[in-house]
Enzyme design. Structure first.
Site, mmCIF file in Angstrom:
data_model
loop_
_atom_site.group_PDB
_atom_site.id
_atom_site.type_symbol
_atom_site.label_atom_id
_atom_site.label_comp_id
_atom_site.label_asym_id
_atom_site.label_seq_id
_atom_site.Cartn_x
_atom_site.Cartn_y
_atom_site.Cartn_z
ATOM 1 C CG ASP A 152 -1.856 1.240 1.400
ATOM 2 O OD1 ASP A 152 -1.687 2.062 0.658
ATOM 3 O OD2 ASP A 152 -2.646 1.326 1.999
ATOM 4 C CD GLU B 47 -0.915 0.585 9.851
ATOM 5 O OE1 GLU B 47 -1.912 0.488 10.431
ATOM 6 O OE2 GLU B 47 -0.764 -0.117 8.641
ATOM 7 C CD GLU C 186 -6.748 -5.219 12.776
ATOM 8 O OE1 GLU C 186 -5.799 -4.518 12.881
ATOM 9 O OE2 GLU C 186 -6.546 -6.112 11.844
ATOM 10 C CG HIS D 104 -4.230 -1.499 3.667
ATOM 11 N ND1 HIS D 104 -3.553 -0.446 4.000
ATOM 12 C CD2 HIS D 104 -4.647 -2.288 4.858
ATOM 13 C CE1 HIS D 104 -3.216 -0.610 5.340
ATOM 14 N NE2 HIS D 104 -3.709 -1.703 5.773
#
Length: 543
Positions: A173, A266, A275, A424
């Site tokens: 990406d 990230e 997440e 992405h």
């Protein structure tokens, strides 16, 4: 760099030291007449539920100084010298515990740093049946991460990110990776001679960027098996790798020998929060970052706007047509049609859409990673208030996010907006099973509420309502409302699906929805929130 030695049974961790000298003991019962000036081995081990540190003349010697790591204190006297003060165990001699102290001389700063890191990790852990995990980290009581997250979810999560193909997917990406690279290199002044912690380092690519920018030292913390690949990648770049230490473990559990000037990570998932890694990012801030230290990224911004997409609505509704069969091998499937219909609409849609599908100016909600508390991420409530730009059917709410790298030299945004180069993460849409009908200029209000759950994701509760419009609207209340509940953990990935298709004339996905079929709430039930100023994005598309 990895300098520690582990035993074959994975029951201990060893370090070679330049020398160890015992300080004068306050007890004469075990005082020593000789000082240990010869090279020695420092060995951490788990025995009888206690973490013990032993200093031996060599790996086979029985003549040792032992300390209980749990009660010990390790302090630096200089770059290559430290002192360890503790209550040492006299279990081997049958005598009582006594105060002891040793000065430890290291061969270089890297070994000093690694030893301090290992000491803190063993000190914070509780030994369970004297065993160690395969990576040498001590098994412990449940950490904060394990209290929040279902073990099966965590296992699958770390397994997923422990595979190179998924790291490759993220690294390819180029919008994502290129923006991180630019944000770091354009702000070298923030990195030169600074200590950096890479939270959830993955392949270690961001750690290498930080080293390229001149970081004094980088600690790459990674809990999955990807840590081993990161070590290989970093070792293959020795000019940078000599300033990078890979630490395998969760940021909630590992200990570092020094504080960080900068955190880089990230941590973004779908809709920014999926997440639940943002919580780990915030925990790392509280544990490792010096006051007024920098975070890359520093701010997250969620953008929202209502959209109209008839093709998407019909596509989702048609999925449930299977359950309208009356004679499926002699079985009537229609009793499950309603449940199937609702189930398909409980999936957020992840795809890239045309910004012209948006029917109102966007609003945004900011999350300041430098200030937000971990608990603030457990439940996020965002009031919604829009003014329709066109008359149309509103099929739901579209969402995407940006993050800000607030460097001292350059401030750079990474955006996942529709119309911008696709990442992405794509964008996300919450689709209502009952659309709203609005006129141009009509006000749309509601709420987006996200509640964290232990599968490392969120349950989304969305409500949209259209107020009366035109003459008499001031005296009127809510004209129509529609709600949905979605699981961010189970999205409908539509990226490879066609964006539009022709529906067959004989296809009837469900009965047409009329305004009178929609449950009407009184005006008192939903009070319009204060208008949030839209971000500087020109996404006020027309159908």
């Amino acid at each position: 760099m990895e300098i520690q030695k582990q035993s074959k049974q994975q029951q201990q961790e060893e370090f070679a030291l330049a020398s160890v000298t015992e300080l004068a003991s306050s007890s004469t019962s075990l005082s020593r007449s000789d000082s240990h000036s010869a090279p020695v081995i420092a060995r951490f081990s788990a025995g009888n539920g206690v973490a013990v540190l032993r200093f031996n003349r060599d790996s086979e010697s029985t003549d040792s100084i032992s300390v209980d790591v749990k009660t010990a204190q390790l302090s630096k006297l200089g770059p290559l010298q430290s002192v360890c003060i503790a209550e040492a165990s006299g279990a081997d001699t049958g005598k009582e515990k006594y105060s002891t102290g040793v000065t430890v001389q290291f061969r270089n700063e890297e070994e000093s740093r690694a030893f301090h890191c290992a000491f803190e990790q063993w000190k914070k852990k509780d030994i369970v049946q004297g065993t160690l995990l395969p990576n040498g980290a001590v098994t412990s009581f449940k950490s904060k991460f394990e209290d929040k997250i279902e073990p099966s979810s965590a296992k699958m999560y770390f397994h997923y990110y422990g595979q190179l193909l998924h790291q490759q997917n993220m690294m390819q990406d180029y919008v994502r990776t290129g923006t991180y690279y630019a944000a770091v290199m354009e702000n070298r002044v923030d990195f030169i001679d600074r200590v950096v912690v890479d939270v959830g380092a993955g392949s270690g690519i961001l750690s290498l960027f930080a080293a390229q920018a001149g970081a004094k030292h980088v600690y790459a913390v990674e809990a999955s098996e990807m840590a081993e690949y990161a070590r290989k990648l970093i070792a293959g770049n020795p000019s940078l790798g000599e300033r990078i230490t890979v630490i395998k473990g969760k940021v909630e559990e590992v200990e570092l020998p020094e504080k960080a000037d900068i955190l880089i990570s990230e941590p973004m998932g779908t809709l920014l929060v999926n997440e639940r890694m943002l919580e780990s990012y915030v925990i790392a801030r509280d544990r490792f970052l010096v006051p007024n230290g920098k975070m890359f990224p520093a701010v997250g911004r969620i953008h929202m706007a209502p959209f109209s997409d008839e093709y998407l609505f019909v596509e989702i509704a048609n999925k449930a047509l299977f359950w309208q069969q009356h004679k499926y091998f002699g079985v009537d499937l229609t009793p499950l049609y309603g449940s199937a219909f609702g189930g398909y609409f409980s999936q957020p849609v992840v795809d890239a859409f045309d910004p012209r599908l948006l029917v109102a100016p966007t609003i945004s909600h900011d999350l300041d990673f430098t200030e937000i508390k971990e608990e603030d991420l457990y439940e996020i409530e965002i009031p919604l208030k829009f003014v329709a730009s066109v008359g149309t059917r509103v099929h739901g709410l579209a969402c995407w996010f940006d993050v800000l790298f607030n460097g001292s030299t350059v401030q750079r945004w990474l955006t996942t907006a529709p119309g911008a180069p696709t990442t992405h993460w794509y964008q996300l849409r919450c689709v209502l099973s009952q659309p709203l009908y609005v006129m141009a200029g009509q006000e749309i209000t509601g709420q987006l509420r996200m509640v964290a759950h232990n599968a490392q994701s969120y349950t989304i509760y969305l409500t949209l309502s259209a107020k009366m419009w035109g003459p008499g609207a001031e005296q009127g209340g809510i004209l129509q409302t529609s709600s949905c509940k979605l699981d961010l953990k189970e999205p409908y990935y539509r990226m490879s699906q066609p964006q539009a298709y022709a529906m067959a004339q004989d296809q009837q996905p469900h009965q047409p929805i009329h305004t009178q079929d929609i449950h009407i709430h009184a005006a008192d039930d939903l009070e319009g929130p204060e208008l949030i100023q839209p971000p500087p994005q020109n996404l006020d598309g027309q159908l």
